[in-house]
Design an enzyme around this catalytic site. Structure first.
Site, PDB file in Angstrom:
ATOM      1  N   SER A 198      -1.516  74.479 -15.697  1.00 29.19           N
ATOM      2  CA  SER A 198      -0.912  74.362 -17.030  1.00 29.19           C
ATOM      3  C   SER A 198      -1.715  75.056 -18.130  1.00 29.19           C
ATOM      4  CB  SER A 198      -0.665  72.888 -17.375  1.00 29.19           C
ATOM      5  OG  SER A 198       0.264  72.328 -16.462  1.00 29.19           O
ATOM      6  N   HIS A 232      -3.977  77.993  -1.770  1.00 30.38           N
ATOM      7  CA  HIS A 232      -3.282  77.374  -2.903  1.00 30.38           C
ATOM      8  C   HIS A 232      -2.691  76.029  -2.457  1.00 30.38           C
ATOM      9  CE1 HIS A 232      -0.535  76.655  -6.200  1.00 30.38           C
ATOM     10  NE2 HIS A 232      -1.232  77.552  -6.896  1.00 30.38           N
ATOM     11  N   ASN A 236      -0.479  84.133 -11.268  1.00 29.21           N
ATOM     12  CA  ASN A 236       0.147  83.874  -9.967  1.00 29.21           C
ATOM     13  C   ASN A 236       1.639  83.669 -10.219  1.00 29.21           C
ATOM     14  OD1 ASN A 236       1.047  82.892  -7.530  1.00 29.21           O
ATOM     15  ND2 ASN A 236      -0.136  80.983  -7.604  1.00 29.21           N
ATOM     16  N   TRP A 237       2.407  84.672  -9.846  1.00 27.72           N
ATOM     17  CA  TRP A 237       3.855  84.593 -10.118  1.00 27.72           C
ATOM     18  C   TRP A 237       4.586  83.676  -9.139  1.00 27.72           C
ATOM     19  CZ3 TRP A 237       6.235  89.963 -11.895  1.00 27.72           C
ATOM     20  CH2 TRP A 237       5.724  90.265 -13.170  1.00 27.72           C
ATOM     21  N   LYS A 238       3.918  83.238  -8.089  1.00 26.45           N
ATOM     22  CA  LYS A 238       4.549  82.357  -7.098  1.00 26.45           C
ATOM     23  C   LYS A 238       5.871  82.993  -6.611  1.00 26.45           C
ATOM     24  CE  LYS A 238       2.109  78.559  -9.229  1.00 26.45           C
ATOM     25  NZ  LYS A 238       2.015  77.131  -9.518  1.00 26.45           N
ATOM     26  N   GLY A 286       1.840  73.016 -12.931  1.00 23.98           N
ATOM     27  CA  GLY A 286       3.270  72.999 -13.241  1.00 23.98           C
ATOM     28  C   GLY A 286       3.739  71.722 -13.917  1.00 23.98           C
ATOM     29  N   GLY A 334      -0.057  80.110 -13.717  1.00 22.82           N
ATOM     30  CA  GLY A 334       1.248  80.195 -13.073  1.00 22.82           C
ATOM     31  C   GLY A 334       2.332  80.542 -14.080  1.00 22.82           C
ATOM     32  N   GLU A 345       0.027  74.693  -3.067  1.00 18.05           N
ATOM     33  CA  GLU A 345       1.434  74.779  -2.647  1.00 18.05           C
ATOM     34  C   GLU A 345       1.534  75.259  -1.199  1.00 18.05           C
ATOM     35  OE1 GLU A 345       2.794  77.119  -5.974  1.00 18.05           O
ATOM     36  OE2 GLU A 345       2.476  75.397  -7.299  1.00 18.05           O
ATOM     37  N   GLU A 371      -8.064  74.129  -9.151  1.00 17.98           N
ATOM     38  CA  GLU A 371      -6.706  73.820  -9.599  1.00 17.98           C
ATOM     39  C   GLU A 371      -6.373  72.368  -9.241  1.00 17.98           C
ATOM     40  OE1 GLU A 371      -4.304  77.697 -10.156  1.00 17.98           O
ATOM     41  OE2 GLU A 371      -3.870  76.883  -8.181  1.00 17.98           O
TER      42      GLU A 371
END
Ligand code: 13P
Length: 235
Positions: A195, A87, A9-11, A163, A216, A89, A157
């Site tokens: 992570s 997600h 997941n490149w966000k 992160g 990530g 976020e 997650e």
């Protein structure tokens, strides 16, 4: 046996120059697993062959007056076959709730995409001993009947591990994944995210009910991501 999936997941990372990394990941992707990247939507249509691709979020509707949003059909049209939904976020930044995530999951299915449904507890939830209750409620609220091994992946997650460099311990992951397996049945893939790095991937992939990872930061370069994919292929 569920499929094994190494998902990145490149966000909100990646300009066109980053396509070089995607190409290197495609070139080095090991046999026997699904290697999947979810880049920013601006790069989807330019992603190299030899990789599966996915969106990072989708609107619940097919089209309409929703400035800045993307429908699952648009992501599919740009070449995606997967889409992350729910997600943490998105839940935090955009106020998405379980009912929204449920509608987005159904939208992904409508467009022929496999939904990667993310659930996870906060540190406060974990410290209060309510991790499994929170995850059960998220799953019940956001996963519709009709989920199959073809159209759905569940990603655990923990919010406190995303992160932060704090990966959940194998015992913590095993406890949650065993409980999720009992809920979703034998075939839906279960990914761990938070992570994940080359240094901790193998011990997570050795767990019975971990079918891969949603990565990530360590998915942004081939040098970091390919060893994780290789560890999965070897597990
Ligand atoms: P990190 O691997 O950077 O912790 O991110 C995990 C994640 O949120 C993947 O969706």
């Amino acid at each position: 046996m569920p499929k094994k999936i190494a998902a990145g997941n490149w966000k909100m990372n990646g300009l066109r120059a980053a396509l070089r990394e995607a190409e290197a990941i495609a070139d080095g992707a090991p046999d026997g697993i699904v290697t999947l990247l979810c880049p920013p939507a601006t790069l989807l249509a330019s992603m190299p062959g030899g990789l599966a691709t996915g969106g990072q979020a989708c609107h619940s509707q097919e089209s309409g007056a929703h400035t800045g949003d993307l429908s699952a059909e648009m992501l599919a049209d740009a070449g995606a076959t997967y889409c992350i939904v729910g997600h943490s976020e998105r839940r935090a930044d955009h106020g998405e709730r379980d009912a929204d995530v449920r509608a987005q999951t159904e939208a992904a299915w409508r467009a022929g995409l496999t939904a990667i449904l993310c659930i996870g507890e906060t540190l406060e939830d974990r410290e209060a001993g309510r991790t499994l209750d929170v995850l059960s409620a998220q799953l019940a609220g956001s996963l519709s009947d009709g989920a199959t091994a073809e159209n759905t992946i569940v990603a655990y997650e923990p919010v406190w591990a995303i992160g932060t460099g704090k990966v959940a311990s194998p015992a913590q992951v095993a406890e949650v994944h065993d409980a999720l397996r009992a809920k979703v049945g034998p075939d839906i893939p279960l990914l761990y995210g938070g992570s994940v790095k080359a240094a901790n991937a193998a011990e997570l992939f050795a767990l019975e009910n971990v079918d891969g990872a949603l990565v990530g930061g360590a998915s942004l370069t081939a040098a970091d991501f390919l060893p994780i994919a290789e560890a999965l292929a070897a597990s």
